[in-house]
Design a protein around this motif. Sequence first.
Motif, PDB file in Angstrom:
ATOM      1  N   ASP A   1       1.788  -6.970  50.187  1.00  0.00           N
ATOM      2  CA  ASP A   1       2.612  -6.177  49.280  1.00  0.00           C
ATOM      3  C   ASP A   1       2.001  -4.806  49.145  1.00  0.00           C
ATOM      4  OD1 ASP A   1       3.856  -8.735  48.578  1.00  0.00           O
ATOM      5  OD2 ASP A   1       1.911  -9.054  47.602  1.00  0.00           O
ATOM      6  N   PRO A   2       1.968  -4.048  50.196  1.00  0.00           N
ATOM      7  CA  PRO A   2       1.308  -2.749  50.102  1.00  0.00           C
ATOM      8  C   PRO A   2       2.123  -1.786  49.263  1.00  0.00           C
ATOM      9  CG  PRO A   2       2.429  -2.966  52.191  1.00  0.00           C
ATOM     10  CD  PRO A   2       2.612  -4.275  51.492  1.00  0.00           C
ATOM     11  N   ASP A   3       1.473  -0.704  48.939  1.00  0.00           N
ATOM     12  CA  ASP A   3       2.159   0.296  48.126  1.00  0.00           C
ATOM     13  C   ASP A   3       3.158   1.078  48.958  1.00  0.00           C
ATOM     14  OD1 ASP A   3      -0.882   0.895  46.313  1.00  0.00           O
ATOM     15  OD2 ASP A   3       0.766  -0.512  46.005  1.00  0.00           O
ATOM     16  N   PRO A   4       4.040   1.773  48.331  1.00  0.00           N
ATOM     17  CA  PRO A   4       4.999   2.594  49.101  1.00  0.00           C
ATOM     18  C   PRO A   4       4.250   3.595  49.965  1.00  0.00           C
ATOM     19  CG  PRO A   4       4.987   3.218  46.780  1.00  0.00           C
ATOM     20  CD  PRO A   4       4.176   1.972  46.900  1.00  0.00           C
TER      21      PRO A   4
ATOM     22  N   ASP B   1       6.421  -0.264  50.844  1.00  0.00           N
ATOM     23  CA  ASP B   1       7.085  -1.210  49.936  1.00  0.00           C
ATOM     24  C   ASP B   1       8.518  -1.433  50.392  1.00  0.00           C
ATOM     25  OD1 ASP B   1       6.152  -2.661  47.839  1.00  0.00           O
ATOM     26  OD2 ASP B   1       6.187  -1.020  46.417  1.00  0.00           O
TER      27      ASP B   1
ATOM     28  N   ASP C   1      12.447  -2.246  49.886  1.00  0.00           N
ATOM     29  CA  ASP C   1      13.290  -1.665  48.849  1.00  0.00           C
ATOM     30  C   ASP C   1      13.719  -2.739  47.845  1.00  0.00           C
ATOM     31  OD1 ASP C   1      16.588  -0.085  48.937  1.00  0.00           O
ATOM     32  OD2 ASP C   1      15.166  -0.428  47.316  1.00  0.00           O
ATOM     33  N   PRO C   2      12.896  -2.934  46.829  1.00  0.00           N
ATOM     34  CA  PRO C   2      13.222  -4.015  45.907  1.00  0.00           C
ATOM     35  C   PRO C   2      14.330  -3.610  44.935  1.00  0.00           C
ATOM     36  CG  PRO C   2      10.988  -3.156  45.539  1.00  0.00           C
ATOM     37  CD  PRO C   2      11.721  -2.180  46.400  1.00  0.00           C
ATOM     38  N   PRO C   3      15.243  -4.496  44.639  1.00  0.00           N
ATOM     39  CA  PRO C   3      16.261  -4.226  43.626  1.00  0.00           C
ATOM     40  C   PRO C   3      15.587  -4.179  42.262  1.00  0.00           C
ATOM     41  CG  PRO C   3      16.732  -6.248  44.825  1.00  0.00           C
ATOM     42  CD  PRO C   3      15.348  -5.824  45.197  1.00  0.00           C
ATOM     43  N   LEU C   4      15.958  -3.244  41.470  1.00  0.00           N
ATOM     44  CA  LEU C   4      15.290  -3.052  40.193  1.00  0.00           C
ATOM     45  C   LEU C   4      16.285  -2.935  39.056  1.00  0.00           C
ATOM     46  CD1 LEU C   4      13.056  -0.406  41.816  1.00  0.00           C
ATOM     47  CD2 LEU C   4      12.175  -2.540  40.908  1.00  0.00           C
ATOM     48  N   ASP C   5      15.740  -2.848  37.879  1.00  0.00           N
ATOM     49  CA  ASP C   5      16.560  -2.550  36.712  1.00  0.00           C
ATOM     50  C   ASP C   5      17.739  -3.525  36.640  1.00  0.00           C
ATOM     51  OD1 ASP C   5      18.559   0.350  35.705  1.00  0.00           O
ATOM     52  OD2 ASP C   5      17.921  -1.439  34.638  1.00  0.00           O
ATOM     53  N   LYS C   6      17.378  -4.830  36.588  1.00  0.00           N
ATOM     54  CA  LYS C   6      18.409  -5.849  36.736  1.00  0.00           C
ATOM     55  C   LYS C   6      19.270  -5.963  35.504  1.00  0.00           C
ATOM     56  CE  LYS C   6      17.838  -6.677  40.810  1.00  0.00           C
ATOM     57  NZ  LYS C   6      18.946  -7.155  41.521  1.00  0.00           N
ATOM     58  N   GLU C   7      20.473  -6.324  35.750  1.00  0.00           N
ATOM     59  CA  GLU C   7      21.409  -6.521  34.652  1.00  0.00           C
ATOM     60  C   GLU C   7      22.123  -7.855  34.847  1.00  0.00           C
ATOM     61  OE1 GLU C   7      24.425  -6.805  31.975  1.00  0.00           O
ATOM     62  OE2 GLU C   7      22.379  -6.103  31.905  1.00  0.00           O
ATOM     63  N   ALA C   8      22.307  -8.598  33.827  1.00  0.00           N
ATOM     64  CA  ALA C   8      23.072  -9.842  33.937  1.00  0.00           C
ATOM     65  C   ALA C   8      24.055  -9.958  32.779  1.00  0.00           C
ATOM     66  CB  ALA C   8      22.152 -11.046  33.924  1.00  0.00           C
TER      67      ALA C   8
END
Lengths: 120, 240, 969
Positions: free
Chosen positions: A105-108, A111, A113-120
């Motif tokens: 899991d290296p740094d950008p 990295d 492209d992880p999905p972020l700021d999740k909403e449900a």
Amino acid sequence: MKIINCPLNGPRNAQEFVHGGEVVAHPDPHRCSDAEWADFVFMEENRAGVVREWWCHVATAYWFIAERDTVKDEFLRTYDPSELFRDRVEFTRPDPPPDPDPPLDPDPPLDPDPPLDKEA
Amino acid sequence: MSLAPGDHLRRSFLYRELAALDALFDEVNGHAAAMTCGGDTAQEIARARSLGLCDLSALRRVGYKGWNTAAWLAAQGASMGAESNRAYAQADGTRIARLAPGEALLLGTLHGGGALIDQLGAAWSMAHADGCFQVPREDVSCWLSVSGEHAAAMFAKLCGVDLRPAKFPLHAIAQTSVARLNAIVIRRDVGETLAYDLLTDIASAVYLWRALLDAMAEFDGAPVGLAAIRGLAGPQPSEG
Amino acid sequence: MPNRMPEPAGLLLDRSETVEFSFEGRTYAGYKGDTVASALLANGVGVLSRSFKYHRPRGPLTMCGQDSNTLVQIGHVPNRLADQTTVAPGMTVRAQNYWGSLENDRLALLGLLHRFMPVGFYYKAFHKPRALWPLWEKVIRRLTGLGTIAPDAPHGYFDKAYLFPDVLVVGGGPAGLAAAIQAADAGGEVLLVDENRALGGALNYARFDADGALADQRKAMLLRELQARPNIQVMSDTLCNGWYADNWLALVRGNRLYKVRARALVLATGSYEQPLIFHNNDLPGVMLGSAVQRLIKLYGVRPGSRAVVATANSDGYGVALDLAQAGVEVACIVDLRADPPADELTAAAARRHLPVLVGATVWEAEPEGRNMGVRAARIARITGEGTCAASADSFACDLIAMSVGYTPAAPLVYQARGRVRYDEESAMFALAELPAHIFAAGSLSGAFNLDAALEEGYRAGWQAAGDAGFGFGPEPACVNPKDAVGRTHPWPIFRHPKGKDFVDFDEDLQVHDLENALTEGYEHIELLKRFTTNGMGPSQGRHASVPAVRLVSKATGAAMDETGNTTSRPPVGQVKIGHLAGRAFEPVRYTAMHFRHLELGAKMMPAGLWLRPEYYGAAPTRSEAIRAEVKSVRENVGLIDVSTLGGLEVRGPDAAEFMNRMYTFAYLKQPVARARYVMMVDIGGVIVDDGIACRWHDDHFYVTATTSGADAVYRTMLWYNAQWRLNVDVTNVTAAYAAVNIAGPQSRAVLEPLCEGVDLSKEAFPYMGVREGHVAGIPALFLRVGFVGELGYEVHVPASYGEALWDALMAAGQSHGMRPFGVEAQRLLRLEKGHIIVSQDTDGLTTPHEADMAWAIAGKKPFYVGMRSVSLQAEGRLTRKLVGFEITDRAAPQPKECHLVIRGDEITGRVTSVAFSEALEKVIGLAYVASDQADEGSTIEIKVDGGERVPAAVVKLPFYDPDGARQEM
């Protein structure tokens, strides 16, 4: 409506609590058989008699353990988990890799492209 | 002259409910706090003695939690007793509510003071934290006061814990459900008047305010400003 | 009012006020304090309803709400008990369950078809032909049901309140009053409830002595004692409707449901008088002896002009004496006992020369008109159990009173799991065992003698107070005999060749109905009840249960105790949905910017308990508004309120280790000031939540969670650490932070001028970094994250600053044409980037491999929750996969979420997210498909509304800006 005697808050209506399942020893995920693991994930003892189970007092998010007779529906005892769980739990692998925290899991910018700021 | 809550960076979640009552606002801790709610202070003190609801969101508060909280507080000169679900009065007027063996909630004074809170805030840092961590209670929780002789009867319409004064002593704490919200209720009489602190999730403040007013209507309860609650304390008694 | 007795008769009446009301369109007058039933009877109206099945005319049976003969519609409310509801001026009362008129109910014809409608006939009829089912349904719907519901009826205000007495006494008759008085003397708080308007119970209507003065004396004494004790709270007109665990009881009073938690409970609910079963025992004018006494004493109403009293105990003689004193001619007292013992009441009856026939019963009631009343009673000699001599003598009368026995009013006892057994000697069921913290007194526990009932009451009150922690003085003694024996006839059932000998008035069940069911093999009391519906009507078996047990016992040869009785469940009496449902508490959570959204014209939508803007604008412009908001973010800058996301502080020396165990990814080496994706699976390896983790310090992570999952994640973390005992603290700060996401190519330009203490440039603050600083004077956390796929910053501030932050940003964004955007726009934007939303694109079984999230698994670390399951999944075969798809044909209908992916005849998956992307000019979406359909380039078919199958192509994700250049600039 049943009264449950919370070790932190005293006797309260059962509606203030959420049941958390039977108190069971968690098998070592690296050393147990597939059958033992499946039993742990999917099966409950569901005993008719005195059981030990987890309860959570919702307003305080306080977890505790209760001993309850499921036939008479009577609570016999409630107590803090520290009575059963005193020591720090460690996990080890039988096949520890050379670097347990390899740079997978290296740094950008590497990295993914992880999905972020999740909403449900 | 009244301040406008909208002119301040920090705003109570209830400022519109209060403004709609023709509240008069004054500065408390960077907030515009409602001093009266449409009546004069004397009327509101009388109401607060019968059944009054006050928004205390502007007052100081902070939490500390972790396995080492009691020891850390003691090391700072704060005195918290050994019993959970009890509030302990401090020399500067702050109260420390012991919510659990490892959790304390500090509540500042009605006049916006919190010397102990400031002192602890200065002493604590993440870098040197040892089993005790700060909780931003001024934003985690809204803080209301329910006061007056009908307070317990009102709570009986919203809460399954017996909060009547004969059964719920001064400084007792109930962490329970009020109007289906997780809530902290602390008995904190002001002067001779029965009163309770009520702290819940800040995002539910408007819902809670309206649920309380609905429950109070039966007893002619209504909102009061901070001046009324301060007024209940009366002049400091010279004896006892 | 032809049947009204002169003053001072009528304990509950206030004769100074006349009340006019209407019944079936005609106006009648009663007095204040009358019930609908008593006022109607005073006016000579004895028929109040039509029975359920045969539509037979019915009148009051118990005069205290224990039967259902008097259910009427009052205004817009159906099923009111006419014998419990007081009249009010202008009240409109209608009878129920007739077609045509109450007097000429056309459905009474059904009575003639009774031979074709034996018990349980509906289980056997109607099977064939199946084509007729819609017709039967229509017919049956029209025939069944009691009363009408008015959809436009005004809403009432109902609410609830708790009460916490030390001792609760249910029942305000002699035993209950005594119990309350004794309990109060021990200290503590006593709550006494009674379902009637006036306290006193049987003391208000029964005759205990020859001249009938004893009841009033005792009542006066008890009420005086009661009023002298301020720690007794009295609630009359209050029905105790159910017992629940640990002495939690429901009380219904007016529009309020009281929830009582009592330390100790005294039950003094009395007993239900039982009817005699004979041919036509359901006619108007046939009623219980206690009903007669209630009419006379409480309402000053003469129940008839000439009466026959059927009795098997001393109480019937009291009824006869009351009738005689009220000016009703007593044609005959028919005593079922061959050799009735002499006592005060029989002697008094003899002194008044009231005719008595012993060893006989009422064999038939002769109807007046078309079953509208009683014309005569035919009395026959009893020859055996349930049998009579062939010849019967006719006695003209218009009233038949029945005093043949009792059964304890024990619903609360059954609900509390008390034990009840049958006592052969008294021919009654009796309490055998009560659970802890519950005590009983009075006729409920078999004490019919007034002095015995009082003694038991004092003792029960003393015991209850002691149990509640208030011990005081010596235990009161009980020396008087209870006198339960000789009150109840062991076989008050006289089966008649012509039937109409009703066991259950509610369900129109006759003796032969039960016997037929027994013949069919329904010999267990529980089976008999369900097959025949005996005891399942509104009276809930108060009169029907015991005769059924007797019949079963006789048919099977088993003893009564062995046969047993059916139990009782709450509610004991009536309750409205309003009592149970209102005042509903439905918490709702607002963000700090909530009112700004309303001011901007947002259409709000629920997200868990929160409200969030769905889009900004009016409903007709919905798709326009969403389109414009999306465009604004892609091409310019937009602002969205993301305060609802969960937030947890994970702090302490073991913070990183804890993160490593709770989530699938790796965190020990996550650098400070950087963000990293988090995904949580459960022990079964199913995805349950996701978010991002910001590391502020070696020992401090700030983790986000989904809006609806935050509380569960928090609780799960605490549960695990209760067992792991790591040196870490978790604090839920979800609502403590207000947060916005400012996104779009111009976002940096808008935000930068407001910032202090933070450099927003790409070099100083790269993508996936986190920083602290100030915005417009407000302390803030900055997270550079890219859910929507454009340059953007998530700004978190303490909640009390939230509105001020929004105001500052909106002002700053004005010159850039910044638009606020809502959840719908955000959904579309993230879909273009192929990001999943947990619980929309994942379901209760979705695993990381199915969702193509295996990159977020650090498989080499020592442990994470669900690790073993995920490994097993990786070894196994995937049956489905979540893939991206596109539909380029602009003419094709657009699928919706949950439309199925179909291959041939097989369902292979479903659509989880779908939208038309303006940026890409095609329909895009995410769907589960079979694993062999998951390769890029495959074609799948989606079945849309109407059945058409739309082809779609599986494509690689993300759809938009695959290199991520736009979000990393």
